[in-house]
Design an enzyme around this catalytic site. Sequence first.
Site, mmCIF file in Angstrom:
data_model
loop_
_atom_site.group_PDB
_atom_site.id
_atom_site.type_symbol
_atom_site.label_atom_id
_atom_site.label_comp_id
_atom_site.label_asym_id
_atom_site.label_seq_id
_atom_site.Cartn_x
_atom_site.Cartn_y
_atom_site.Cartn_z
ATOM 1 N N SER A 1 0.857 -1.096 -0.113
ATOM 2 C CA SER A 1 -0.082 0.034 -0.068
ATOM 3 C C SER A 1 0.875 1.143 -0.098
ATOM 4 O O SER A 1 1.806 1.446 0.714
ATOM 5 C CB SER A 1 -0.994 -0.017 1.389
ATOM 6 O OG SER A 1 -1.759 1.301 1.132
ATOM 7 N N ASP B 1 2.756 6.640 -8.343
ATOM 8 C CA ASP B 1 2.481 5.886 -7.197
ATOM 9 C C ASP B 1 3.231 4.583 -6.988
ATOM 10 O O ASP B 1 3.187 3.934 -8.129
ATOM 11 C CB ASP B 1 1.170 6.215 -6.352
ATOM 12 C CG ASP B 1 0.037 5.190 -6.984
ATOM 13 O OD1 ASP B 1 0.427 4.173 -7.745
ATOM 14 O OD2 ASP B 1 -1.207 5.785 -7.059
ATOM 15 N N ASP C 1 1.686 1.554 -6.895
ATOM 16 C CA ASP C 1 0.923 0.732 -7.703
ATOM 17 C C ASP C 1 1.017 1.096 -9.205
ATOM 18 O O ASP C 1 0.570 0.236 -10.010
ATOM 19 C CB ASP C 1 -0.724 0.873 -7.518
ATOM 20 C CG ASP C 1 -1.124 0.483 -6.030
ATOM 21 O OD1 ASP C 1 -0.344 -0.515 -5.515
ATOM 22 O OD2 ASP C 1 -2.076 0.613 -5.514
#
Length: 177
Positions: free
Chosen positions: A26, A174, A176
């Site tokens: 995350s 980011d 991801d």
Amino acid sequence: GPHPTPELSFAVMHLHTYAGIMITASHNSKEYNGYKLYGEDGGQLPPKPADEIVRERQEVTDIFHIKKVAGGIKKIGSEIDKEYLNQVKTIPINRDLIKKWGDKLTISFTPLHGAGGDLGSKALKEAGFNKILTVKEQFKPDGTFPTVKYPNPEFHEVFKISESYGADVELAVDPDS
């Protein structure tokens, strides 16, 4: 190996699979590291199906005795990377501008310790940008994000290392990607 989350959405639709699973770190806080589930439409599962999967997962007492999935599991690799990059190339951009500046403009690129380093760099090069400086200190995937407090490009402090590269443009994705 590491793949950007959007590539999983693409792969689910491209391969006509029933679902996709992304093991992910995350970019909010490492306590939220885990996995994301995608349905056959390439989108994250809505609450009801996701809750059903969570309930079933909680009943698993031995991970080595999980029911086999019809059709099996396919890990995505370089063949999907190639198809994904081909699809990315179809996104409308100003090709004349890239022809003019692609050899002149210097771009520092950081995946912020996430999964997008390799494909992000390839996508930029295949688009026609030839002076890509990868931010080495933040290139390797690491879910602890050792160089930043919050690895989100919307926070200016994530560019501190990238700024030292002296590029014309700084680009961060980011984790991801």
